[in-house]
Enzyme design. Structure first.
Site, PDB file in Angstrom:
ATOM      1  CD  GLU A   1       6.744  -1.832   7.073  1.00  0.00           C
ATOM      2  OE1 GLU A   1       5.748  -2.535   6.940  1.00  0.00           O
ATOM      3  OE2 GLU A   1       7.467  -1.506   6.122  1.00  0.00           O
ATOM      4  CD  GLU A   2      10.211  -7.073  12.130  1.00  0.00           C
ATOM      5  OE1 GLU A   2      10.553  -7.713  11.123  1.00  0.00           O
ATOM      6  OE2 GLU A   2      10.771  -7.163  13.223  1.00  0.00           O
TER       7      GLU A   2
ATOM      8  CB  CYS B   1      -1.038   0.002   1.112  1.00  0.00           C
ATOM      9  SG  CYS B   1      -0.360  -0.310   2.708  1.00  0.00           S
ATOM     10  CG  ASN B   2       3.371   2.678   2.478  1.00  0.00           C
ATOM     11  OD1 ASN B   2       2.375   3.383   2.464  1.00  0.00           O
ATOM     12  ND2 ASN B   2       3.887   2.196   3.589  1.00  0.00           N
ATOM     13  NE  ARG B   3       8.063   0.282  -0.612  1.00  0.00           N
ATOM     14  CZ  ARG B   3       8.907   1.293  -0.640  1.00  0.00           C
ATOM     15  NH1 ARG B   3       9.494   1.648  -1.761  1.00  0.00           N
ATOM     16  NH2 ARG B   3       9.183   1.957   0.460  1.00  0.00           N
TER      17      ARG B   3
END
EC number: 1.2.1.70
Length: 419
Positions: free
Chosen positions: A113-114, A51-53
């Site tokens: 972030e994991e 959802c970020n890239r």
């Protein structure tokens, strides 16, 4: 000898808010792989979508950015102009570094972030299933996943992951009994709002989300979660909510003194307001209304800061490992160029050796297996002894990108590239 280019084309949260990013995503990954395979001019492809890239990794002999954009645009139903502002492209060394930062968690919205490491692994598995990755990308991703894991273990950069968003949710949990049964509203769809939404989702809270256009709220809730709700309904209905996360970039107060005072007249229980906006969009006077507990970005950020300091110190050591590893990775990727040549030359010479050996054994009329083995080993050792030094030099030349030696070797050994 042609060198293969490794490329990465991406649209990420760094230059595109969620509602824009949403437009670049591939709704059907299988057909995206099919199209890129057919039309983009890439020999190998891995698609990474979170959802970020949205990112495409590829290997190609001829770099054609136009073809990549065209394929992407037709898949996501966009005009090619849409790529002008949001699109980034890297090749070779830049790609290796970018992927290492990704797997190590240095390129995430929340440092360390994991999730991203698992998402990179998933992307690789899918590409293998779709048969679109090959020697280049398999090697690259395999090494990057190992290095990313090593960076995380060595630096502890992912310990105590915390963002302004997750800290705000944590504060709401600490201040409100039984948050699960309360009505939660998130105003905004930007970066801070995304972090809040992810954190609420992760902890299993149901929440409403609103923004100035319903369309934006809907796009946001499809990718990040939440129940979209009209902006006007919210402004006149603050009394319906127990917790308010405000994370917008409005240049004026959205949550005004009058609106909250009116809402509290009919409300039996209190309300907690967490303003994560910068500049603030909740009027500070709201804090003086009875039953209101309010926290602003500075107070929340101060708590996050303690945590961030530890992690920023870790960033430096993470970057140091990445720089060292990137150089090793670069050499390994370049060696891939020359390996087919080396294999082909070895194969060719060995065939000639076997042929001559057979002829000699026939002339000797030798049938004793132990003697045959001694002669066979002797011929192998001679060939190996003569050929291994030039071949290792050839490998080294490819690591150092010494085009002259590479092209001379292919001529000397009469190497023809077999497609």
């Amino acid at each position: 000898m042609e060198m293969s280019n490794i490329i990465n084309a991406r649209v990420t949260f760094r230059n595109s808010p969620i509602h824009i990013l949403e437009k670049f995503t591939f709704k059907d990954l299988d057909s995206a792989y099919e199209s890129f395979k057919k039309h983009s001019g890439l020999n190998e492809i891995v698609i990474l979508q979170t959802c970020n890239r949205v990112e495409i990794f590829g290997s190609t002999k001829e770099m054609n950015i136009g073809k990549i954009k065209k394929t992407w645009a037709s898949l996501s139903g966009l005009e090619e102009v849409a790529f002008n502002e949001n699109f980034e492209i890297s090749s070779d060394d830049e790609v290796y570094e970018h992927l290492l930062k990704l797997t190590s968690g240095l390129d995430s919205m929340v440092l360390g972030e994991e999730q991203i490491l698992g998402q990179v692994k998933e992307a690789m598995i899918t590409a293998k299933e779709m048969r679109t990755s090959g020697e280049y990308l398999n090697t690259l991703f395999d090494k990057a996943i190992k290095i990313g894991t090593r960076v995380r273990n060595a630096t502890g950069i992912n310990k105590g992951t915390i963002s302004v968003g997750s800290m705000a949710v944590k504060l709401a949990e600490e201040n409100i009994d039984d948050l699960k049964t309360k009505n939660i509203l998130l105003i905004g769809t930007g970066e801070a709002a995304t972090l809040v939404a992810k954190s609420l989702n992760k902890r299993g809270y149901r929440f409403f989300v609103t923004s100035r256009t319903l369309q934006r709220s809907q796009a946001f809730s499809e990718t990040v979660g939440g129940i979209p709700i009209g902006f006007e309904d919210v402004l006149s209905g603050f009394s319906n909510y127990d917790v308010l996360f405000v994370a917008t970039i409005a240049p004026y107060f959205l949550v005004t003194y009058d609106r909250i005072r009116d809402a509290m007249k009919t409300k039996k229980t209190g309300m907690m307001i967490l303003d994560l906006s910068n500049p603030r969009t909740v009027d500070e006077k709201v804090a003086t209304i009875g039953g209101i507990k309010m926290m602003n970005l500075d107070q929340i950020a101060e708590m996050v800061d303690k945590n961030i300091k530890y992690r920023s110190n870790q960033r430096t050591s993470a970057e140091k490992i990445i720089n060292e590893e990137a150089a090793v990775l670069r050499a390994q990727m370049r060696r891939l160029e020359v390996e087919p040549v080396v294999k082909e030359i070895f194969k060719d010479i060995d065939m000639k050796r076997a042929k001559e050996l057979e002829k000699a054994l026939r002339m000797l009329g030798e049938t004793d297996q132990s003697k045959i083995k001694i002669i066979d080993d002797l011929t192998k050792a001679i060939v190996e002894g003569i050929i291994s030094t030039p071949m290792n030099n050839l490998r080294r030349a490819s690591e150092q990108e010494d085009e002259e030696i590479l092209s001379a070797a292919t001529k000397i050994f009469d190497y023809k590239k077999k497609d």
